[in-house]
Design a protein around this motif. Structure first.
Motif, PDB file in Angstrom:
ATOM      1  N   LYS A 131      61.036  83.539 112.675  1.00 51.59           N
ATOM      2  CA  LYS A 131      60.423  82.283 113.105  1.00 51.59           C
ATOM      3  C   LYS A 131      59.777  81.524 111.948  1.00 51.59           C
ATOM      4  N   PHE A 132      59.989  82.011 110.734  1.00 48.34           N
ATOM      5  CA  PHE A 132      59.496  81.297 109.555  1.00 48.34           C
ATOM      6  C   PHE A 132      60.532  80.276 109.101  1.00 48.34           C
ATOM      7  N   GLY A 133      60.091  79.049 108.865  1.00 49.64           N
ATOM      8  CA  GLY A 133      60.967  78.029 108.287  1.00 49.64           C
ATOM      9  C   GLY A 133      60.840  78.061 106.774  1.00 49.64           C
ATOM     10  N   LYS A 134      61.193  76.973 106.150  1.00 51.47           N
ATOM     11  CA  LYS A 134      61.073  76.802 104.713  1.00 51.47           C
ATOM     12  C   LYS A 134      59.647  77.116 104.252  1.00 51.47           C
ATOM     13  N   SER A 135      59.528  77.761 103.103  1.00 55.24           N
ATOM     14  CA  SER A 135      58.206  78.042 102.535  1.00 55.24           C
ATOM     15  C   SER A 135      57.886  77.009 101.457  1.00 55.24           C
ATOM     16  N   LEU A 160      58.343  76.285 114.049  1.00 54.22           N
ATOM     17  CA  LEU A 160      58.419  77.363 113.054  1.00 54.22           C
ATOM     18  C   LEU A 160      57.126  77.540 112.261  1.00 54.22           C
TER      19      LEU A 160
END
Lengths: 265, 265
Positions: A131-135, A160
């Protein structure tokens, strides 16, 4: 054999290196280390030199970037050379250019992976990896940019989470604190007014990932602004939509206030 | 002390564990291992038992998930217990429930991080870490889902890369191949017709990350369908927009055809 092996040091101290990383380093002709892309709080070159039974030469950002790592490449042209890198090598994009230059000169390259803040922060927070998008990295004020705000906004829009790495300046022993990061984002909010961050926004601050006593604290921004995270380095997560297991994990492992259960979608 | 320490094994073989992971394991009362969330091709429990000088008990998916890890928790209630996990622990969301149950029973938990495919795939590909969007797992046909296609589509829409982990069934020694994954996505494209994947789409296949000889191959899908990646495990990256350094890295380290330079935005 002329080759350049990028060996990951993992997190926090000299014992984050893997057994294979240790073996590769012990069998190298020459060993270099860079310590400017991440802070390893409890690390010293001397302790690592004892473990690998070898002299280790520290290379600066200037040597690796402005001088294109000439010393490292010259060594690798003569024999097996190891470059020790905090975390997992080549996740910091800055070393891709060095690897390309090695390739051009006919030097073989290999990677020995190490633990990275990218996965460690996920595991420590209890949030779901997929569930992590772009950092994004939050830069110091002198390199101010609204990009991090935009990245968090776009991730939130689609539910996200966002992992934010906080800037460091190893030469000046300067590490952006979670308070500085939040203050900067609140200022951008004042201007952009997209409702991305306010005192009532949930965030998770992480300090000293990879150590025996990392601090992991989830709370609303106005609370985190007054929270003592202890020593650096720091990172920060802005959750998107929460699954109920994620809410329970934040309460159990990041000391989140139970009211976060109301944020579950 | 009653505590449960999740120790990451890193990638591929028994030497992916960190020095601190090794120390924690050596000083545990009891040591468990799960080997069903990832394949470590060149790993054997016997080799690791020699390194840690301890008996290691393998726990099955059934024991950890259906029986809620009762054996592990009972051990941790009596004394220091280590659960060895491939990669970086708690990135596989399946163990978050175990950690929550431990907390409920008053058992302290800690994490010793290891190298993860999440960062290793980024480093091996030469693509930029901060340009990866949400990642996704491609499930076997019997758990068919269009979600991976949708994830790739949404990431591409905003120029981001997608890391796809390919399903494994450790009990049946069954590992989804890159060809199976591509074929499945092409079939979904036939139905959804969003222009996300065709024979002319660039992708990067990775096999055996963390080994001495990983295969990293970037090419157009119709070429990858006929490419021999060797032994598992596999993962797959669908690049979004390419920076010119990323194109050069794909050519240099993933043997991409030079024509990918034309895809640079």
């Amino acid at each position: 054999m002329n080759e350049l092996v990028f060996v990951g040091l993992g997190l926090h101290d000299e014992k984050g290196i893997s057994l294979k990383g240790l073996e590769e380093t012990k069998t190298a002709n020459e060993v270099f280390i860079e310590l400017y892309t991440s802070l390893m709080l409890d690390f010293s070159v001397e302790k690592l030199e004892k473990l690998v039974e070898k002299k280790i030469r520290v290379v600066s950002r200037r040597e690796l970037e402005e001088e294109n790592g000439e010393a490292v490449l010259e060594s690798a042209e003569k024999g097996k050379t190891v470059l020790l890198v905090p975390g997992d090598p080549l996740v910091a994009t800055t070393h891709v250019a060095l690897r390309l230059e090695a390739k051009k000169r006919g030097i073989k390259t290999r990677i020995v992976h190490g633990a990275s803040i990218m996965s460690a922060a996920v595991g420590l927070s209890g949030l779901h990896n997929y569930k992590f998008g772009k950092s994004v990295t939050l830069p110091f004020q002198e390199n101010f940019s609204e990009t991090p705000y935009t990245v968090i906004a776009k991730n939130k829009e689609i539910g996200l989470h966002t992992l934010c790495l906080l800037d460091i300046d190893a030469d000046k022993k300067r590490y952006m604190s979670i308070q500085e990061a939040l203050t900067m984002l609140l200022k951008i909010e004042e201007k952009r007014r997209m409702g991305i961050i306010s005192g009532e926004t949930l965030a998770v601050g992480i300090a000293r990932a990879g150590s025996l006593n990392p601090t992991v604290k989830a709370d609303f921004v106005n609370k985190l602004l007054g929270y003592d995270f202890g020593e650096p380095p720091y990172s920060l997560i802005f959750p998107g939509e929460l699954h109920f297991i994620e809410a329970e994990a934040l309460i159990a492992f990041a000391d989140a206030p139970p009211i976060v259960r109301r944020l579950v979608k």
